[in-house]
Scaffold this motif. Sequence first.
Motif, short mmCIF file in Angstrom:
data_model
loop_
_atom_site.label_atom_id
_atom_site.label_comp_id
_atom_site.label_asym_id
_atom_site.label_seq_id
_atom_site.Cartn_x
_atom_site.Cartn_y
_atom_site.Cartn_z
N UNK A 164 1.01 1.26 4.75
CA UNK A 164 1.48 -0.01 4.71
C UNK A 164 2.52 -0.32 3.69
N UNK B 156 -3.78 4.67 1.05
CA UNK B 156 -3.16 3.61 1.85
C UNK B 156 -2.84 4.48 3.27
N UNK B 157 -4.13 4.39 3.79
CA UNK B 157 -4.24 5.27 4.95
C UNK B 157 -3.15 4.78 6.15
N UNK B 158 -2.92 3.40 6.18
CA UNK B 158 -2.17 3.15 7.49
C UNK B 158 -0.75 3.10 6.98
N UNK C 85 -4.59 1.12 -1.95
CA UNK C 85 -4.35 0.08 -1.09
C UNK C 85 -2.87 -0.16 -0.94
N UNK C 86 -2.43 -1.09 -0.19
CA UNK C 86 -3.16 -2.09 0.14
C UNK C 86 -4.01 -2.07 1.56
N UNK C 87 -5.23 -2.66 1.67
CA UNK C 87 -6.05 -2.55 2.55
C UNK C 87 -6.05 -3.90 3.38
N UNK D 156 -11.02 1.29 4.65
CA UNK D 156 -10.16 1.66 5.64
C UNK D 156 -10.71 1.58 7.06
N UNK E 181 3.83 -6.71 4.94
CA UNK E 181 2.43 -6.52 5.47
C UNK E 181 2.44 -7.46 6.89
N UNK F 260 4.07 -4.98 9.29
CA UNK F 260 3.10 -4.04 9.71
C UNK F 260 2.27 -4.53 10.82
#
Lengths: 360, 498
Positions: free
Chosen positions: B77, B73-75, A128-130, A30, A331, A334
């Motif tokens: 997304x 999924x910290x953001x 994720x996703x990362x 992250x 994505x 985003x």
Amino acid sequence: MHLSLVDEEGAEFMASRPLEGAETELKAFSEVGLASLNTMDKRSVFLNDVLRGTNGYDDQDETDTGYVRLSDDCLTAIPVEPTGIGRDVASVDVSSIRIAEDAKGIVIALRGSLVRRRGDRVSADVLGPFLLYVTEQNKDFMYASLRSRLLGEETPVESPQLDSMPKRICNLFDRWMQVSAATRLRDSILLFDGSLMAGTVDSPTRVMEHIVLASATNGNSIIAFSKMTRLRILGVRITELRDGHPVPYLLRVGRLISQHARFRCLGRIYVAHLSPLFYSYRVDVNSGPERSDTDAVGSLLSNDALIYGYPETLVYAHVLCTFNKVDVIGLQRFLTEQMEITVTEDTNIRQSLFLPFDRS
Amino acid sequence: MKILKKDGDVLQLLAFPSDVEMRKGDYLVAEGGQGRKALLQVIDVGYANTPGMLEDLLRTMSTEKVEVETRADTLNISSFTLLIKDARVISAKIRAIVENGKVAHGSSWLPSRFRGKIGKVGAGLLKEFVRLTNNHPISLGEVGGEAFSFDADSLDGRLTIITGKKETGKSHAAKLICTSLVEHGAAVLVFDVNGEYANLGRSKEGAPNNIYGRTIVLKPGVSFRITMEEAGLGVMLDILAHIYDTPTTSCREFARIWRHLRHAGIPINFESIEVALENTGIHDSVREALSSRISALESTGFFTQQATKATHLDRVINCSKGGLLLVLNMRNLFASTRRMVVECVLSQVGGFLGKSLVPPLFLVAEEAHLYLKNTYWDDLVTRMRHLGLFPIFVTNQPDTIPQTVYRQADNILLFNFTNELDLEAISKASRADSESVKRIATALPPRHCLALGHLVGDLPLVVNVRGLNAMTMGETRLFFAGGSVKARSRREMVAAAS
């Protein structure tokens, strides 16, 4: 009474989440990811990088190396029978994809999944996703940082070419997932996508040994499935070798294959013929000290469904981590909304110049 | 939202569910540069066929039994992907192109697919675009949460149809329009089959409301009677022929007797006709046929022998200068009596209007097919409309109204219909485009109507019809809701009334 006990046990299984708290450990992704995304130049135009032929990586076959040594040993089938003993099955898989690229670097996305099965109950943790923005400037730092923070590997290694970074980072993530599964799960059959080869940049011997040791300590058995193999015996791909024995059976081919001094397989190599139809796979088995390899595979037959001879939980893990077109559009949205960058379709110079005159 | 493509006069718009809450019938405005706008009406909302959607759905299906938990999924997304998966395609019909505040007829301008800004538009702005007048506003309800009223002038001289399936609110809308017209000083004649309009002059609590003093309820046979002479020979012959199936020969004899009595200066009533029948040399079978029908006519109580006891409709209509709700309460009347009353009233009113004895008036006819002779439909929408009788037909059986009537309809309030045959009937109306009717009408919730025609400046609007503080008495008498209370005997009812 018996039924309710089974139900309670099942509910407990579903409630238990082995990767609970993994967020802290995955902070590396992250943080490194966010830091890299923040370096993106908002004025730069990013091209949609999805349609490239080389894009997308989810197969762990790069360590499938070795050469054939002619030996007196003959290939004999080792029959496998379902053990009938209940064991948990857990599968690990990871996937990466290139989302966009600009003149300086590429944006990649990673996702991993751990799927567990006990009887009919299946649960999954998707990580994720990362998102990572990899450039020539930050790739050395990024690679070293992730190796150190995810695998504890401090030995300096040269970072790969920019184009190989998605695959390499994906492998690091895969190893971390495997370490997590081996250390957090008990008395389970751990299914990995790929092999148990150690000694490559992405599969440091120390890390692979740690996986195998932790797994053995926790009573787990590891079975790694390779869908594709480059190993051949007398010109024949090992997965094409057949014994004529009724399935399911294993062919032990490990003894016929000499390994490069640098590489070492931490399991025994077999060709698994588990389904009467179509496909066979290279499987590396490390069943742990308590069990034989045939017991481990027999246990798998008892506890997981097989689709064309491939474990269903491993299929689930693959399905849950793989990126499809909808994911990619999400994505990219985003990136557009949150990172304020522009993603546009790649221009094709040939088309621009020659269409509609060019017949190609 | 972005414009995806144009198909005929329908634009396909791509939108995220979070962008805007859409309902069929809502209006959008797509703005371009230079003061140009396209008014779009949502006629359908579907799923966007995003690339890879099939693959994704199959993936989801194949892992349906897996209980998935997303971590790290910290953001956040994943939420962006979910939005993409739930993307919608909105089909919106181009209703008008507005250039510098005016509707540009025949304009082929289209908003830009990349730069065009699309947003929701309220009722106020819509009215402004189509320049609806507001001389005599009738508050009908709300459009997209904004109060909406139309000009009563748009009903004046026009033919209006209110239709929809049962219990969707069409009678309610008719009553709302009736009371509003009366408030504006108009005269409204209602053929009330179920006695629903009789108490519109009272609030829900029973107190007199602002049209109480302007409401007159006539009950045929009780408070509404006419003489045969007032009805006239033509109407009486119509009644005998069409309602009582009297043979032609007998009708001819009846006409002969009528003319004879008039020539002799004898008042025409049941008694004089009976005497004439006895004394005239006609065949017994004809005498018998006419005699039995005259008795039937007499038993309805609608015809009075004495001119002093007759109701003079022209006087009734003219008695109120500030608006009139004249309700002809035909509840509990036999179907034949109902038809007879309607024939007499329409004939009388037509005569008054032709001689300008009464002002123009609105006619509200619920389920008119129950009492309106086929030949009257065309007469109502052509000759009588020009004389000053402006019909508002209310029905839940749209196929009972002749197609010619739909063709001439100026305004339509369309409530929910699900039956395709019903929708097919409505879609033949010249003021409605069949695609909108079929797509929007099926999705209308109760008390919502699609308003078409003059009253909305030919810009179809979905209106949430407001409530009405009046005793509507349209509710059906139920067995279970009323408990097991025994029906009262006639004696008990008389006692209660006294």
